[in-house]
Design a protein around this motif. Structure first.
Motif, mmCIF file in Angstrom:
data_model
loop_
_atom_site.group_PDB
_atom_site.id
_atom_site.type_symbol
_atom_site.label_atom_id
_atom_site.label_comp_id
_atom_site.label_asym_id
_atom_site.label_seq_id
_atom_site.Cartn_x
_atom_site.Cartn_y
_atom_site.Cartn_z
ATOM 1 N N LYS A 42 4.236 11.798 -3.557
ATOM 2 C CA LYS A 42 4.837 10.471 -3.398
ATOM 3 C C LYS A 42 4.813 10.079 -1.921
ATOM 4 C CE LYS A 42 6.375 7.180 -5.631
ATOM 5 N NZ LYS A 42 5.503 6.641 -6.551
ATOM 6 N N ASP A 72 -0.066 3.751 2.000
ATOM 7 C CA ASP A 72 0.152 2.299 1.917
ATOM 8 C C ASP A 72 0.575 1.743 3.265
ATOM 9 O OD1 ASP A 72 -0.475 2.173 -0.672
ATOM 10 O OD2 ASP A 72 1.559 1.868 -1.441
ATOM 11 N N TYR A 116 3.346 2.144 -10.332
ATOM 12 C CA TYR A 116 4.458 2.892 -9.743
ATOM 13 C C TYR A 116 4.072 3.637 -8.477
ATOM 14 C CZ TYR A 116 7.138 1.780 -13.858
ATOM 15 O OH TYR A 116 7.804 1.103 -14.825
ATOM 16 N N ARG A 117 2.823 3.547 -8.101
ATOM 17 C CA ARG A 117 2.363 4.276 -6.902
ATOM 18 C C ARG A 117 3.090 3.845 -5.642
ATOM 19 N NH1 ARG A 117 -2.976 7.077 -6.406
ATOM 20 N NH2 ARG A 117 -2.766 6.881 -4.192
ATOM 21 N N SER A 118 3.301 2.532 -5.514
ATOM 22 C CA SER A 118 3.883 2.044 -4.259
ATOM 23 C C SER A 118 5.407 2.004 -4.303
ATOM 24 C CB SER A 118 3.323 0.665 -3.943
ATOM 25 O OG SER A 118 3.508 -0.167 -5.053
ATOM 26 N N ARG A 119 5.991 2.404 -5.439
ATOM 27 C CA ARG A 119 7.464 2.436 -5.484
ATOM 28 C C ARG A 119 7.965 3.791 -5.044
ATOM 29 N NH1 ARG A 119 9.118 -0.646 -10.819
ATOM 30 N NH2 ARG A 119 7.579 -2.310 -10.767
#
Lengths: 216, 106
Positions: free
Chosen positions: A152, A159, B67-70
Protein backbone atom coordinates in the motif's frame (compact mmCIF):
# COMPACT_ATOMS: atom_id res chain seq x y z
CA UNK A 1 6.88 29.97 -24.61
CA UNK A 2 3.82 32.04 -24.36
CA UNK A 3 3.81 35.49 -22.92
CA UNK A 4 1.07 36.06 -20.37
CA UNK A 5 -1.75 38.31 -21.44
CA UNK A 6 -1.27 41.24 -19.09
CA UNK A 7 -1.04 45.01 -19.35
CA UNK A 8 2.54 46.29 -19.40
CA UNK A 9 2.31 48.40 -16.26
CA UNK A 10 4.61 48.81 -13.30
CA UNK A 11 2.02 47.27 -11.00
CA UNK A 12 1.85 44.12 -13.10
CA UNK A 13 5.61 44.03 -13.24
CA UNK A 14 6.04 44.06 -9.49
CA UNK A 15 3.28 41.49 -8.95
CA UNK A 16 4.83 39.23 -11.60
CA UNK A 17 8.23 39.52 -9.97
CA UNK A 18 6.70 38.40 -6.69
CA UNK A 19 4.99 35.50 -8.42
CA UNK A 20 8.22 34.47 -10.10
CA UNK A 21 10.06 34.48 -6.77
CA UNK A 22 7.45 32.24 -5.14
CA UNK A 23 7.33 29.94 -8.17
CA UNK A 24 11.09 29.49 -7.98
CA UNK A 25 10.92 28.80 -4.28
CA UNK A 26 8.07 26.33 -4.78
CA UNK A 27 10.00 24.64 -7.54
CA UNK A 28 13.00 24.13 -5.30
CA UNK A 29 10.91 22.76 -2.45
CA UNK A 30 8.95 20.38 -4.69
CA UNK A 31 12.15 19.16 -6.27
CA UNK A 32 13.54 18.36 -2.83
CA UNK A 33 10.29 16.60 -1.93
CA UNK A 34 10.44 14.53 -5.09
CA UNK A 35 14.03 13.50 -4.46
CA UNK A 36 13.38 12.48 -0.88
CA UNK A 37 10.20 10.58 -1.81
CA UNK A 38 12.11 8.77 -4.51
CA UNK A 39 14.89 7.79 -2.10
CA UNK A 40 12.42 6.36 0.41
CA UNK A 41 10.42 4.70 -2.35
CA UNK A 42 13.48 2.87 -3.66
CA UNK A 43 14.19 1.44 -0.20
CA UNK A 44 10.57 0.37 0.23
CA UNK A 45 10.21 -1.16 -3.20
CA UNK A 46 13.25 -3.37 -2.67
CA UNK A 47 11.77 -4.66 0.57
CA UNK A 48 8.43 -5.07 -1.14
CA UNK A 49 9.92 -7.24 -3.86
CA UNK A 50 11.79 -9.45 -1.43
CA UNK A 51 8.80 -9.78 0.88
CA UNK A 52 6.51 -10.69 -1.99
CA UNK A 53 8.90 -13.42 -3.07
CA UNK A 54 8.95 -14.82 0.46
CA UNK A 55 5.18 -14.64 0.89
CA UNK A 56 4.52 -16.24 -2.47
CA UNK A 57 6.92 -19.07 -1.64
CA UNK A 58 5.28 -19.54 1.78
CA UNK A 59 1.79 -19.65 0.36
CA UNK A 60 2.91 -22.04 -2.36
CA UNK A 61 4.19 -24.32 0.44
CA UNK A 62 0.90 -24.13 2.28
CA UNK A 63 -0.99 -24.77 -0.92
CA UNK A 64 0.99 -27.96 -1.54
CA UNK A 65 -0.01 -29.26 1.87
CA UNK A 66 -3.56 -28.16 1.26
CA UNK A 67 -3.70 -29.95 -2.07
CA UNK A 68 -2.61 -33.20 -0.40
CA UNK A 69 -5.01 -32.66 2.50
CA UNK A 70 -7.82 -32.04 0.03
CA UNK A 71 -7.09 -35.26 -1.79
CA UNK A 72 -6.96 -37.52 1.28
CA UNK A 73 -9.88 -35.96 3.11
CA UNK A 74 -13.45 -35.51 2.06
CA UNK A 75 -14.21 -31.90 1.28
CA UNK A 76 -17.07 -31.85 3.80
CA UNK A 77 -14.75 -33.01 6.56
CA UNK A 78 -12.17 -30.47 5.54
CA UNK A 79 -14.69 -27.68 5.59
CA UNK A 80 -16.11 -28.74 8.93
CA UNK A 81 -12.64 -28.84 10.43
CA UNK A 82 -11.99 -25.24 9.44
CA UNK A 83 -15.51 -23.98 10.05
CA UNK A 84 -15.14 -22.63 13.58
CA UNK A 85 -11.77 -21.01 14.11
CA UNK A 86 -10.51 -20.51 17.66
CA UNK A 87 -8.09 -17.82 16.69
CA UNK A 88 -9.23 -14.40 15.59
CA UNK A 89 -7.08 -11.61 14.29
CA UNK A 90 -7.80 -7.92 14.13
CA UNK A 91 -5.60 -5.18 12.82
CA UNK A 92 -4.79 -2.05 14.69
CA UNK A 93 -4.34 0.57 11.99
CA UNK A 94 -2.42 3.74 12.59
CA UNK A 95 -0.89 6.03 10.02
CA UNK A 96 2.54 7.31 9.31
CA UNK A 97 3.36 10.52 7.50
CA UNK A 98 6.12 10.18 4.93
CA UNK A 99 6.69 13.52 3.16
CA UNK A 100 2.97 14.28 3.53
CA UNK A 101 1.94 10.89 2.15
CA UNK A 102 -0.16 9.17 4.79
CA UNK A 103 0.61 5.47 4.75
CA UNK A 104 -1.16 2.93 6.94
CA UNK A 105 0.66 0.88 9.56
CA UNK A 106 -0.90 -2.44 10.58
CA UNK A 107 -0.39 -4.13 13.90
CA UNK A 108 -2.07 -7.52 14.26
CA UNK A 109 -3.93 -8.29 17.47
CA UNK A 110 -4.70 -11.91 18.17
CA UNK A 111 -7.59 -13.07 20.32
CA UNK A 112 -5.54 -15.75 22.04
CA UNK A 113 -1.82 -15.91 22.51
CA UNK A 114 -1.65 -19.68 22.41
CA UNK A 115 0.08 -20.66 19.17
CA UNK A 116 -1.80 -23.97 19.09
CA UNK A 117 -5.11 -22.21 18.78
CA UNK A 118 -4.67 -22.06 15.04
CA UNK A 119 -5.77 -25.71 14.97
CA UNK A 120 -9.51 -25.44 15.18
CA UNK A 121 -10.13 -29.20 15.04
CA UNK A 122 -9.30 -32.46 16.75
CA UNK A 123 -6.54 -34.44 15.12
CA UNK A 124 -8.49 -37.72 14.97
CA UNK A 125 -10.35 -37.22 11.73
CA UNK A 126 -8.11 -34.86 9.84
CA UNK A 127 -5.03 -35.44 7.79
CA UNK A 128 -1.63 -34.38 9.06
CA UNK A 129 -1.22 -32.41 5.86
CA UNK A 130 -3.94 -30.04 7.00
CA UNK A 131 -1.87 -29.31 10.10
CA UNK A 132 1.07 -28.64 7.79
CA UNK A 133 -0.95 -26.26 5.64
CA UNK A 134 -2.32 -24.32 8.60
CA UNK A 135 1.09 -24.19 10.21
CA UNK A 136 2.75 -22.93 7.03
CA UNK A 137 0.14 -20.23 6.69
CA UNK A 138 0.49 -19.09 10.28
CA UNK A 139 4.25 -18.84 9.83
CA UNK A 140 3.93 -16.66 6.78
CA UNK A 141 1.09 -14.54 8.15
CA UNK A 142 3.18 -11.82 9.89
CA UNK A 143 5.00 -11.31 6.61
CA UNK A 144 1.69 -11.09 4.78
CA UNK A 145 0.61 -8.27 7.08
CA UNK A 146 3.86 -6.44 6.45
CA UNK A 147 3.43 -7.03 2.72
CA UNK A 148 -0.06 -5.50 2.79
CA UNK A 149 1.36 -2.48 4.58
CA UNK A 150 4.37 -2.01 2.36
CA UNK A 151 2.56 -2.66 -0.90
CA UNK A 152 0.00 0.00 0.00
CA UNK A 153 2.81 2.39 0.94
CA UNK A 154 4.51 1.80 -2.41
CA UNK A 155 1.31 2.40 -4.36
CA UNK A 156 0.52 5.61 -2.50
CA UNK A 157 4.07 6.87 -2.80
CA UNK A 158 4.22 6.07 -6.50
CA UNK A 159 1.08 8.19 -6.98
CA UNK A 160 2.55 11.03 -4.98
CA UNK A 161 5.89 10.91 -6.79
CA UNK A 162 4.12 11.09 -10.12
CA UNK A 163 2.06 14.06 -8.97
CA UNK A 164 5.07 15.87 -7.54
CA UNK A 165 7.10 15.24 -10.67
CA UNK A 166 4.38 16.77 -12.80
CA UNK A 167 4.22 19.82 -10.60
CA UNK A 168 8.00 20.24 -10.72
CA UNK A 169 8.00 19.96 -14.50
CA UNK A 170 5.09 22.36 -14.92
CA UNK A 171 6.84 24.94 -12.79
CA UNK A 172 10.23 24.40 -14.38
CA UNK A 173 9.22 24.29 -18.02
CA UNK A 174 6.08 26.36 -18.22
CA UNK A 175 5.31 28.72 -15.37
CA UNK A 176 8.79 30.05 -14.60
CA UNK A 177 9.77 30.68 -18.27
CA UNK A 178 6.39 32.33 -18.87
CA UNK A 179 6.86 34.67 -15.96
CA UNK A 180 10.40 35.48 -17.03
CA UNK A 181 9.34 36.23 -20.55
CA UNK A 182 6.45 38.43 -19.46
CA UNK A 183 8.68 40.33 -17.05
CA UNK A 184 11.16 40.93 -19.85
CA UNK A 185 8.36 42.08 -22.15
CA UNK A 186 7.02 44.53 -19.60
CA UNK A 187 10.47 45.91 -18.83
CA UNK A 188 11.15 46.46 -22.52
CA UNK A 189 7.77 48.04 -23.09
CA UNK A 190 8.25 50.40 -20.14
CA UNK A 191 11.69 51.54 -21.26
CA UNK A 192 10.39 51.93 -24.77
CA UNK A 193 7.65 54.20 -23.43
CA UNK A 194 10.21 56.17 -21.51
CA UNK A 195 12.34 56.69 -24.58
CA UNK A 196 9.37 57.74 -26.62
CA UNK A 197 8.35 60.26 -23.93
CA UNK A 198 11.88 61.67 -23.86
CA UNK A 199 12.04 62.08 -27.60
CA UNK A 200 8.65 63.70 -27.84
CA UNK A 201 9.61 66.08 -25.04
CA UNK A 202 12.76 66.98 -26.93
CA UNK A 203 10.72 67.55 -30.03
CA UNK A 204 8.22 69.74 -28.19
CA UNK A 205 11.08 71.69 -26.62
CA UNK A 206 12.55 72.33 -30.03
CA UNK A 207 9.24 73.47 -31.35
CA UNK A 208 8.60 75.80 -28.42
CA UNK A 209 12.08 77.31 -28.69
CA UNK A 210 11.68 77.78 -32.38
CA UNK A 211 8.39 79.56 -31.90
CA UNK A 212 9.55 81.93 -29.17
CA UNK A 213 13.06 82.83 -30.38
CA UNK A 214 13.02 81.79 -33.94
CA UNK A 215 16.28 79.93 -33.55
CA UNK A 216 18.08 77.94 -36.27
CA UNK B 1 -5.33 7.53 15.68
CA UNK B 2 -5.85 3.83 15.62
CA UNK B 3 -8.86 1.66 14.91
CA UNK B 4 -9.43 -2.02 14.74
CA UNK B 5 -9.92 -3.47 11.31
CA UNK B 6 -10.60 -6.97 10.06
CA UNK B 7 -8.81 -8.98 7.42
CA UNK B 8 -10.49 -10.81 4.54
CA UNK B 9 -9.42 -13.46 2.07
CA UNK B 10 -11.25 -13.90 -1.24
CA UNK B 11 -10.79 -16.77 -3.67
CA UNK B 12 -11.79 -20.31 -4.55
CA UNK B 13 -12.33 -22.56 -1.57
CA UNK B 14 -9.31 -24.81 -2.13
CA UNK B 15 -6.92 -21.86 -2.12
CA UNK B 16 -8.22 -19.84 0.77
CA UNK B 17 -9.99 -22.07 3.29
CA UNK B 18 -6.76 -22.60 5.23
CA UNK B 19 -6.77 -18.95 6.23
CA UNK B 20 -9.95 -19.49 8.23
CA UNK B 21 -7.91 -21.29 10.87
CA UNK B 22 -5.85 -18.14 11.43
CA UNK B 23 -8.96 -16.15 12.22
CA UNK B 24 -9.28 -14.32 8.92
CA UNK B 25 -12.68 -13.84 7.29
CA UNK B 26 -12.79 -16.13 4.29
CA UNK B 27 -15.09 -15.62 1.31
CA UNK B 28 -15.45 -18.22 -1.42
CA UNK B 29 -16.41 -16.43 -4.61
CA UNK B 30 -15.53 -17.12 -8.21
CA UNK B 31 -18.05 -14.90 -9.96
CA UNK B 32 -16.77 -11.52 -11.21
CA UNK B 33 -19.86 -9.48 -10.28
CA UNK B 34 -20.13 -10.99 -6.86
CA UNK B 35 -16.43 -10.48 -6.09
CA UNK B 36 -16.63 -6.87 -7.18
CA UNK B 37 -19.67 -6.24 -4.97
CA UNK B 38 -18.01 -8.09 -2.13
CA UNK B 39 -14.88 -5.95 -2.32
CA UNK B 40 -16.96 -2.77 -2.24
CA UNK B 41 -18.90 -4.08 0.73
CA UNK B 42 -15.76 -5.12 2.62
CA UNK B 43 -13.99 -1.85 1.88
CA UNK B 44 -16.75 0.14 3.53
CA UNK B 45 -17.36 -2.47 6.20
CA UNK B 46 -14.31 -2.19 8.41
CA UNK B 47 -11.85 -4.36 6.55
CA UNK B 48 -8.28 -3.04 6.47
CA UNK B 49 -6.61 -5.71 4.39
CA UNK B 50 -8.11 -7.88 1.66
CA UNK B 51 -6.08 -10.76 0.29
CA UNK B 52 -7.36 -11.99 -3.04
CA UNK B 53 -6.12 -14.86 -5.18
CA UNK B 54 -4.62 -13.95 -8.52
CA UNK B 55 -7.29 -15.67 -10.67
CA UNK B 56 -10.07 -13.95 -8.69
CA UNK B 57 -8.28 -10.61 -8.94
CA UNK B 58 -7.95 -10.98 -12.70
CA UNK B 59 -11.77 -10.94 -12.92
CA UNK B 60 -12.16 -7.66 -11.05
CA UNK B 61 -9.05 -5.67 -11.96
CA UNK B 62 -11.10 -2.46 -12.36
CA UNK B 63 -12.49 -2.66 -8.86
CA UNK B 64 -9.02 -3.31 -7.46
CA UNK B 65 -7.57 -0.38 -9.37
CA UNK B 66 -10.19 1.84 -7.79
CA UNK B 67 -8.82 1.13 -4.34
CA UNK B 68 -5.16 1.51 -5.28
CA UNK B 69 -5.02 5.20 -4.52
CA UNK B 70 -7.02 4.98 -1.29
CA UNK B 71 -5.38 4.56 2.05
CA UNK B 72 -7.59 1.65 3.05
CA UNK B 73 -8.19 -1.15 2.32
CA UNK B 74 -4.92 -2.58 1.16
CA UNK B 75 -5.71 -5.20 -1.48
CA UNK B 76 -2.95 -7.79 -1.83
CA UNK B 77 -2.74 -10.46 -4.51
CA UNK B 78 -1.72 -13.93 -3.38
CA UNK B 79 -1.05 -17.02 -5.48
CA UNK B 80 -3.91 -19.53 -5.76
CA UNK B 81 -3.59 -23.28 -5.37
CA UNK B 82 -2.99 -23.71 -9.12
CA UNK B 83 0.27 -21.82 -8.85
CA UNK B 84 1.75 -18.39 -9.16
CA UNK B 85 0.76 -16.35 -12.21
CA UNK B 86 3.20 -13.50 -11.46
CA UNK B 87 0.35 -10.99 -11.41
CA UNK B 88 1.22 -9.87 -7.88
CA UNK B 89 4.81 -9.14 -8.81
CA UNK B 90 3.63 -7.28 -11.87
CA UNK B 91 1.85 -4.86 -9.53
CA UNK B 92 5.16 -4.09 -7.83
CA UNK B 93 6.80 -3.43 -11.20
CA UNK B 94 3.91 -1.17 -12.20
CA UNK B 95 4.43 0.95 -9.10
CA UNK B 96 8.11 1.35 -9.98
CA UNK B 97 7.28 2.30 -13.54
CA UNK B 98 4.82 4.90 -12.35
CA UNK B 99 7.25 6.44 -9.89
CA UNK B 100 10.51 6.27 -11.78
CA UNK B 101 9.29 6.37 -15.35
CA UNK B 102 10.81 3.06 -16.33
CA UNK B 103 11.00 -0.36 -14.74
CA UNK B 104 14.38 -0.48 -13.07
CA UNK B 105 13.76 -3.56 -10.90
CA UNK B 106 15.33 -6.62 -12.37
Amino acid sequence: MARLNVNPTRMQLSSLKKKLASAQRGHKLLKDKRDELMRQFMNLIKENKQLRNEVEAGIADANRYMAVAGSVMQSEVLETALMLPKQEVELEVSEKNVMSVYIPVFRPKYRTDDVNDIYSYGTAFTSVDLDGAVNALSEIFPKMIRLAEIEKACQLMADEIEKTRRRVNALEHIMIPDYQETIKYITMKLSENERSTTTSLMKVKDMVLKQSHDFT
Amino acid sequence: MSDLYKTAVIGDSASVSGFAALGLSVFHETDADKISKLINKLASGGFGVIYITEPAAALVSDTIKKYRSRKLPSIVLIPAIEGNTGEGMRGVHEAVEKAVGSDILN
